[in-house]
Design a protein around this motif. Structure first.
Motif, PDB file in Angstrom:
ATOM      1  N   ALA A   2      31.662  36.856  31.947  1.00  0.00           N
ATOM      2  CA  ALA A   2      31.758  37.770  30.810  1.00  0.00           C
ATOM      3  C   ALA A   2      33.214  38.178  30.594  1.00  0.00           C
ATOM      4  O   ALA A   2      33.697  38.270  29.460  1.00  0.00           O
ATOM      5  N   SER A   3      33.931  38.414  31.693  1.00  0.00           N
ATOM      6  CA  SER A   3      35.331  38.781  31.575  1.00  0.00           C
ATOM      7  C   SER A   3      36.147  37.629  30.992  1.00  0.00           C
ATOM      8  O   SER A   3      37.015  37.822  30.142  1.00  0.00           O
ATOM      9  N   ALA A   4      35.836  36.406  31.440  1.00  0.00           N
ATOM     10  CA  ALA A   4      36.530  35.227  30.892  1.00  0.00           C
ATOM     11  C   ALA A   4      36.246  35.097  29.398  1.00  0.00           C
ATOM     12  O   ALA A   4      37.126  34.758  28.612  1.00  0.00           O
ATOM     13  N   ARG A   5      35.020  35.376  29.015  1.00  0.00           N
ATOM     14  CA  ARG A   5      34.666  35.316  27.600  1.00  0.00           C
ATOM     15  C   ARG A   5      35.502  36.320  26.792  1.00  0.00           C
ATOM     16  O   ARG A   5      36.026  36.011  25.732  1.00  0.00           O
ATOM     17  N   ASP A   6      35.673  37.523  27.356  1.00  0.00           N
ATOM     18  CA  ASP A   6      36.393  38.562  26.617  1.00  0.00           C
ATOM     19  C   ASP A   6      37.905  38.351  26.607  1.00  0.00           C
ATOM     20  O   ASP A   6      38.556  38.598  25.611  1.00  0.00           O
ATOM     21  N   HIS A   7      38.439  37.879  27.736  1.00  0.00           N
ATOM     22  CA  HIS A   7      39.900  37.788  27.832  1.00  0.00           C
ATOM     23  C   HIS A   7      40.435  36.396  27.547  1.00  0.00           C
ATOM     24  O   HIS A   7      41.603  36.242  27.184  1.00  0.00           O
ATOM     25  N   LEU A   8      39.629  35.379  27.775  1.00  0.00           N
ATOM     26  CA  LEU A   8      40.105  34.004  27.586  1.00  0.00           C
ATOM     27  C   LEU A   8      39.126  33.219  26.714  1.00  0.00           C
ATOM     28  O   LEU A   8      38.600  32.187  27.114  1.00  0.00           O
ATOM     29  N   PRO A   9      38.897  33.711  25.505  1.00  0.00           N
ATOM     30  CA  PRO A   9      37.850  33.086  24.678  1.00  0.00           C
ATOM     31  C   PRO A   9      38.144  31.632  24.316  1.00  0.00           C
ATOM     32  O   PRO A   9      37.231  30.880  24.010  1.00  0.00           O
ATOM     33  N   ASN A  10      39.430  31.244  24.350  1.00  0.00           N
ATOM     34  CA  ASN A  10      39.754  29.876  23.932  1.00  0.00           C
ATOM     35  C   ASN A  10      40.031  28.933  25.091  1.00  0.00           C
ATOM     36  O   ASN A  10      40.328  27.761  24.892  1.00  0.00           O
ATOM     37  N   THR A  11      39.988  29.472  26.305  1.00  0.00           N
ATOM     38  CA  THR A  11      40.303  28.654  27.478  1.00  0.00           C
ATOM     39  C   THR A  11      39.061  27.910  27.961  1.00  0.00           C
ATOM     40  O   THR A  11      38.024  28.527  28.203  1.00  0.00           O
ATOM     41  N   PRO A  12      39.143  26.582  28.116  1.00  0.00           N
ATOM     42  CA  PRO A  12      38.017  25.873  28.718  1.00  0.00           C
ATOM     43  C   PRO A  12      37.812  26.357  30.162  1.00  0.00           C
ATOM     44  O   PRO A  12      38.752  26.378  30.945  1.00  0.00           O
ATOM     45  N   ILE A  13      36.590  26.794  30.458  1.00  0.00           N
ATOM     46  CA  ILE A  13      36.271  27.263  31.815  1.00  0.00           C
ATOM     47  C   ILE A  13      35.326  26.243  32.427  1.00  0.00           C
ATOM     48  O   ILE A  13      34.267  25.954  31.860  1.00  0.00           O
ATOM     49  N   HIS A  14      35.710  25.682  33.556  1.00  0.00           N
ATOM     50  CA  HIS A  14      34.872  24.665  34.185  1.00  0.00           C
ATOM     51  C   HIS A  14      34.429  25.166  35.564  1.00  0.00           C
ATOM     52  O   HIS A  14      35.258  25.490  36.399  1.00  0.00           O
ATOM     53  N   ILE A  15      33.124  25.210  35.757  1.00  0.00           N
ATOM     54  CA  ILE A  15      32.580  25.707  37.023  1.00  0.00           C
ATOM     55  C   ILE A  15      32.137  24.532  37.871  1.00  0.00           C
ATOM     56  O   ILE A  15      31.481  23.616  37.373  1.00  0.00           O
ATOM     57  N   LEU A  16      32.496  24.528  39.129  1.00  0.00           N
ATOM     58  CA  LEU A  16      31.984  23.506  40.038  1.00  0.00           C
ATOM     59  C   LEU A  16      30.846  24.116  40.839  1.00  0.00           C
ATOM     60  O   LEU A  16      31.058  25.045  41.618  1.00  0.00           O
ATOM     61  N   SER A  17      29.638  23.603  40.605  1.00  0.00           N
ATOM     62  CA  SER A  17      28.453  24.183  41.233  1.00  0.00           C
ATOM     63  C   SER A  17      27.556  23.060  41.708  1.00  0.00           C
ATOM     64  O   SER A  17      27.605  21.948  41.181  1.00  0.00           O
ATOM     65  N   ASN A  18      26.717  23.322  42.696  1.00  0.00           N
ATOM     66  CA  ASN A  18      25.752  22.287  43.073  1.00  0.00           C
ATOM     67  C   ASN A  18      24.496  22.379  42.210  1.00  0.00           C
ATOM     68  O   ASN A  18      23.577  21.578  42.367  1.00  0.00           O
ATOM     69  N   GLY A  19      24.458  23.336  41.317  1.00  0.00           N
ATOM     70  CA  GLY A  19      23.403  23.378  40.299  1.00  0.00           C
ATOM     71  C   GLY A  19      22.068  23.932  40.762  1.00  0.00           C
ATOM     72  O   GLY A  19      21.172  24.145  39.949  1.00  0.00           O
TER      73      GLY A  19
END
Ligand code: SF4
Ligand code: SF4
Lengths: 362, 472
Positions: free
Chosen positions: A149-166
Motif C-alpha cells: 500500500a505504501s509503494a502504491r502511494d509513494h511509488l505509483p509509477n515504479t514497477p514493483i516485482h515480488i519474489l514469492s513461492n506463491g
C-alpha cells in the motif's frame, strides 16, 4: 541524502552528503567519508556529523542509509543509481530450496518490514524498479500489505516485482486482497521447477509445495494479477524442461512471463554442488527446446544469468542481461568477445564453478 | 511413496503396429509403445518409469503425490467448452444467387438477369439482421455470399449501414466479409469496403489453366480478373485484409505443388487445401467413393510435405486445415471451426440466411437443399421467431444425435478431441445424421490427417515446434 545545496532538503530526515565540494546546507545531519573528515569537522562543527569508512564512498545523492549512532551501525537501504533495488522483507521461509541464495532463518525479524515502511516514503517517485524479496515475503502478513500500500502511494509509477513461492496465494482471499491493493505495476515472480510434483517438492524440500504453488498461481491469475514463472536450470531440473514448458502452456496459459535462470553459486548451492551443478553447455539442447516451445506458443519468455556463448544461437534473442548489474563479471576470454555488451557475464560467485565452454564471439 | 495410482478417464487408439495414441479429456496426447500402455492400464507401471511422470503431469493418472490434477483438468475442459455459451457468431447472408460464372461444381448459382427471383430483398435482409442481433455472441461476423454477392451490392451497403446503426446500441465486436470472385469489383466497391473495414475473401483455385478450367465465364479470364482484383483490393484495403479460398476438383489432384506455388507467389500467408465436395454426385447416389478420399489424401499429404519443405527453406507458409487441427492438439484453445466441432457447429456456430428468406443450418445445408433435400431447413425469417428457428427440431435433433462423445466409434476414438461431428455430410452421403464411421469419408479423411500429424511430430521434435507456430 542530498548533495545539492539548491535542492530544498527536508531537514527531518535528509542528510547533506559532503565530498569536499562547495556547500550551503540547512540539513542537521551531514554525512561524509574518512578522507574529508578534517575539513568536515571544521565546516560542520554545529551539525551532527556522520563519518563513514572510505569503502562507502560510492554513496551518492538520493541514496538512503540507516545509521544507528549508539551501535555505530550503518546500512545502505537504497541506491538511487542502481537499476534495481531489492528489499528483503523477512528471512523466514516455508521452503528450503536446494539452491537457496538467502538461506532462511526462523527468527523474529519484523523490524525488517518496519524499516521498509520507513524507507518507502523517502524514495524518489522516479525510482525505476523495486524488488521485494525474502525469505518468503508473504509470510509477514499484514506488513506485506502495508508495504504494498505504501509503494502504491509513494511509488505509483515504479514497477514493483515480488519474489514469492506463491504458496500463500493458495488462499483465494489473500490473492484478492493482494490484487485489491491496486498498484498498477505490481507483479510477482514464482518458481516452478518441474511439471512433476515430486521433483518440484524435492527441489524446494517441502512436501505438498507443488500443489499450493500451482493453486496460488491459478488464484493470482483469476483475480487478474501479473505473474511471472521462474525456473532455475540445474541438474535436478534440466531433463524436465520440455515437459515443464508444455505443462505451463496447457495449464497456466495466461501467465505473463516465463524466465529461465542460471544457477547462482551462493548460499545452499555451495553445499549442494554435487546435486546441482552442471555445465550450462550440457543443458543447452534442453533449454533451447523449452524456450523455443514457449516462444512458439506465444508466451513471453526470457533467459537470465546465462553467458551468451553457452546458449544455442537460436535463443540468443531471448537472453536478457541480468537485472542486478553490480554482480556481473567477465573472464579473460571475454576481453576479445564482440558480444560482451549484450552478455550478462558471470556472477562474482561463479569462480567456484564455471563452464569449460566459454568462448568469445568474433 | 505409495506406488498405486488411479487411472483418469482417457481414450486410446492404435497409431501403427507398435504405437498407441492416448488423449486426455482436454485433448492432450501422448504416444506410447503398446507394452507401456498395457502395463499402465494394468496398474503395473512403476513410478520410476520415465513415462509415469509424463502421464501424471498430463492428468492421465492421479496418485498421492498431488491433488491438483483434477482441478487443472476440469479448468481446461471448461475453457475448451466455453465458446459454446457464446452461440452463433458467423452469420452468412446469401444476397444474390446470380453469378456471371458458370462453375460446373457449383450447385447453387444461377445465370439470370432476374433480380426479383434470385436477389435477397431489403425486407428479408432487415428480418435477418433482427435475428442476427438476437444471438448472444459478443462477436458477430456477417459474411455476404452468393452466387456472386457483388451483383447485389446495394443490398450489401444497406445491410452494413443498418448493422452499424444497430450495433451502436448492441455493442458487439462486428465484422463484415464479402466472399467474391472479384470479377465485377470496382473502385467504388473497394472504397466502401475500406470505409467500413469489410474483409474480402476471394476464390483462387491455382495456376491460370486450372483456375480457368474450373471456373468458366464469358471471356475465359476468371484467373486474370481474380489476380488483378486481389492486387487492387490489397492496395485499397491492406494486404492482410484480402484472403483466398480454393476449391478442389478432380483436376486439382495432380497439381498440389503448382497450386501452393501460386499462393506463395501471390504472397498469401497460407492455403486451405479443401476436400472434394461430396455435394452433387454423392447426394444423388447416397454414397461417397472411398476412392476419392484416398486420392484426395495423397493430394493433401503431398501438399503438406511440400509446405513443410518450404518452411524449412525459410518460406513462412501454413496449411490452414492442419493449423486448425494443430490448435486443438497443441494448445489449450478451441479454434471453433464449424466442421470440426462436437456438438456440431451447424446453426449454433454458423448459420445461413438464404436469398429467399429461408434459414439453413450451414452453407452445405443450403447446397443439400438445392439438390432437393431440405432436412436442414430451420425456418423462414418472415415467419419464424428466433426461438422457433434456433430451438427447432430440425437443428436440435441432428446436433444431439451426432454428438461425437456418444456416437458409435467416436465415443472410444482417441482422436475425438480433435475431431467433430458433421450431420450434414453424413446425411448427404449416408442418409442419417450419425453415419457409419467405418464407411464415412469424413472419418477416413480426418483420422488419416490426425494420425499423420501426430506421427510427424512424434518422429521429429522440430516438426512439433514448427507445427506449434502454425497453431493458435
Ligand atoms: S565470451 Fe564472455 S562476454 Fe562473450 S558471450 Fe561468452 S561469457 Fe559472454
Ligand atoms: S469421426 Fe472418426 S476420427 Fe472422428 S472421432 Fe469419430 S471415429 Fe474418430
Amino acid at each position: 541524502m542530498t548533495g545539492q545545496a539548491d535542492q530544498a532538503p527536508n531537514p527531518e530526515h535528509d542528510a547533506y552528503l559532503f565530498k569536499g565540494q562547495a556547500f550551503h546546507s540547512e540539513c542537521q545531519w551531514v554525512v561524509t567519508f574518512e578522507e574529508h573528515r578534517p575539513e568536515a569537522e571544521r565546516l560542520f562543527s554545529d551539525r551532527r556529523l556522520v563519518v563513514l569508512p572510505q569503502e562507502f564512498d560510492y554513496l551518492s545523492e538520493g541514496d538512503v542509509i540507516r545509521f544507528v549512532p549508539d551501535r555505530k551501525a550503518v546500512r545502505v537501504l537504497f541506491r538511487k543509481d542502481a537499476n534495481a533495488n531489492y528489499f528483503l522483507v523477512t528471512e523466514r521461509c516455508n521452503h528450503l530450496c536446494l539452491m537457496c541464495s538467502q538461506p532462511p532463518k526462523d527468527v523474529d525479524d519484523r523490524w525488517l518490514a518496519r524499516e521498509i515502511l520507513d524507507v518507502l516514503p523517502l524514495l524518489p517517485a522516479t525510482t525505476p524498479f523495486l524488488g521485494i524479496t525474502g525469505g518468503e515475503p508473504t509470510l509477514v502478513g499484514e506488513d506485506f500489505f502495508d508495504i504494498l500500500a505504501s509503494a502504491r502511494d509513494h511509488l505509483p509509477n515504479t514497477p514493483i516485482h515480488i519474489l514469492s513461492n506463491g504458496r500463500t496465494f493458495k488462499d483465494k482471499a489473500f490473492a484478492e486482497r493482494y490484487q485489491a491493493i491496486g498498484h498498477r505495476r505490481l507483479s510477482v515472480g514464482i518458481p516452478i521447477y518441474s511439471a512433476d510434483p515430486e521433483v518440484h517438492d524435492y527441489v524446494v524440500q517441502s512436501k505438498g509445495a507443488f500443489d499450493e504453488t500451482i493453486r496460488g498461481i491459478m488464484n493470482l491469475k483469476s483475480v487478474g494479477a501479473e505473474v511471472e514463472i521462474r525456473v532455475v536450470v540445474h541438474k535436478q531440473t534440466y531433463e524436465g524442461l520440455a515437459d515443464l514448458s508444455d505443462f505451463i502452456f496447457r495449464n497456466l496459459t495466461f501467465v505473463d512471463h516465463v524466465t529461465f535462470m542460471g544457477l547462482e553459486i551462493t548460499g545452499y548451492t555451495r553445499a549442494n554442488m554435487d546435486k546441482l551443478w552442471m555445465d550450462p553447455y550440457d543443458y543447452r539442447a534442453e533449454l533451447r527446446a523449452a524456450v523455443q516451445y514457449l516462444a512458439a506458443a506465444r508466451i513471453n519468455v526470457s533467459v537470465y544469468n546465462h553467458q551468451l556463448c553457452l546458449l544455442d544461437g537460436s535463443i540468443h534473442r531471448f537472453a536478457k542481461r541480468s537485472i542486478s548489474d553490480w554482480k556481473n563479471e567477465y573472464v579473460g576470454e571475454c576481453a576479445t568477445c564482440s558480444r560482451k555488451s549484450e552478455c550478462g557475464g558471470f556472477f562474482s560467485s561463479s569462480n567456484l564453478a564455471r563452464s569449460s565452454h566459454i568462448s568469445a564471439f568474433h | 511413496m505409495d506406488d498405486t495410482y488411479q487411472l483418469a478417464y482417457f481414450r486410446f487408439s492404435q497409431l501403427d503396429d507398435e504405437r498407441y495414441v492416448l488423449t486426455n479429456q482436454a485433448g492432450e496426447y501422448l504416444v506410447l509403445p503398446r507394452a507401456v500402455l498395457a502395463s499402465f492400464v494394468k496398474h503395473e507401471l512403476p513410478s520410476t518409469h520415465p513415462v509415469y511422470s509424463r502421464l501424471r503431469s498430463r492428468q492421465f493418472l492421479f496418485d498421492a503425490s498431488s491433488n491438483i490434477g483434477k482441478e487443472l483438468l476440469a479448468l481446461k475442459v471448461r475453457t475448451k467448452a466455453k465458446r459454446l455459451e457464446n452461440f452463433t457468431s458467423l452469420h452468412i447472408m446469401v444476397v444474390s444467387l446470380r453469378c456471371e460464372h458458370s462453375c460446373p461444381y457449383c450447385q447453387v448459382s444461377r445465370q439470370s438477369e432476374d433480380r426479383s427471383a434470385f436477389d435477397m430483398s431489403e425486407e428479408t435482409a432487415e428480418q435477418a439482421l433482427a435475428l442476427i442481433f438476437q444471438s448472444p455472441s459478443p462477436a458477430i461476423k456477417i459474411e455476404f455470399q452468393g452466387g456472386e454477392p457483388l451483383l447485389n451490392f446495394p443490398l450489401i451497403q444497406h445491410v452494413v449501414h443498418r448493422a452499424e446503426a444497430i450495433n451502436k446500441v448492441a455493442g458487439r465486436s462486428l465484422q463484415f466479409v464479402i466472399t467474391t470472385n472479384l470479377a465485377v469489383v470496382t473502385d467504388e466497391i473497394l472504397e466502401f469496403c475500406r470505409e467500413h473495414s469489410v474483409l474480402i475473401s476471394t476464390s483462387l483455385d491455382g495456376p491460370a489453366t486450372l483456375h480457368n478450367a474450373n471456373r468458366p465465364r464469358p471471356g475465359k479470364n476468371s484467373y486474370e480478373l481474380a489476380v488483378a482484383g486481389i492486387h487492387k483490393a490489397r492496395l485499397a484495403l491492406g494486404h492482410e485484409r484480402v484472403s483466398a479460398l480454393m476449391t478442389t476438383t478432380k483436376a486439382s489432384l495432380s497439381l498440389v505443388r503448382e497450386i501452393i506455388d501460386e499462393y506463395v507467389r501471390l504472397d498469401f500467408p497460407g492455403i486451405f487445401l479443401r476436400p472434394l465436395s461430396p455435394y452433387g454426385f454423392a447426394v444423388k447416389t447416397k454414397s461417397y467413393a472411398a476412392y476419392d478420399v484416398d486420392r484426395w489424401l495423397d493430394f493433401y499429404f503431398e501438399g503438406l510435405n511440400y509446405i513443410l519443405e518450404l518452411n524449412r527453406n525459410g518460406v513462412p507458409f501454413k496449411e490452414f486445415y492442419a493449423a486448425t487441427i494443430l490448435t486443438k492438439m497443441l494448445t489449450p484453445f478451441e479454434p471453433g471451426y464449424v466442421d470440426l466441432m462436437s456438438p456440431a457447429g451447424i446453426g449454433i456456430s454458423a448459420v445461413v440466411y438464404n436469398y429467399d428468406a429461408s434459414v439453413y443450418a450451414s452453407d452445405e445445408a443450403r447446397m443439400l437443399a438445392e439438390m432437393g433435400d431440405k432436412t436442414f431447413l430451420l425456418g423462414n425469417v418472415h415467419e419464424n421467431t428466433y426461438a422457433e428457428i434456433f430451438g427447432s427440431d430440425a437443428l436440435l435433433d441432428p446436433i444431439e444425435q451426432s454428438f461425437a462423445g456418444s456416437a458409435p466409434m467416436c465415443a472410444e476414438c482417441a482422436y475425438e478431441p480433435f475431431c467433430g461431428s458433421d450431420p450434414v455430410f453424413h446425411t448427404a452421403t449416408q442418409g442419417d445424421f450419425v453415419g457409419l464411421k467405418t464407411r464415412s469419408g469424413f472419418c477416413n479423411r480426418n483420422m488419416s490427417i490426425f494420425k499423420r500429424l501426430i506421427d510427424l511430430m512424434d518422429r521429429d521434435v522440430t516438426a512439433r515446434e514448427l507445427f506449434l507456430s502454425w497453431a493458435n
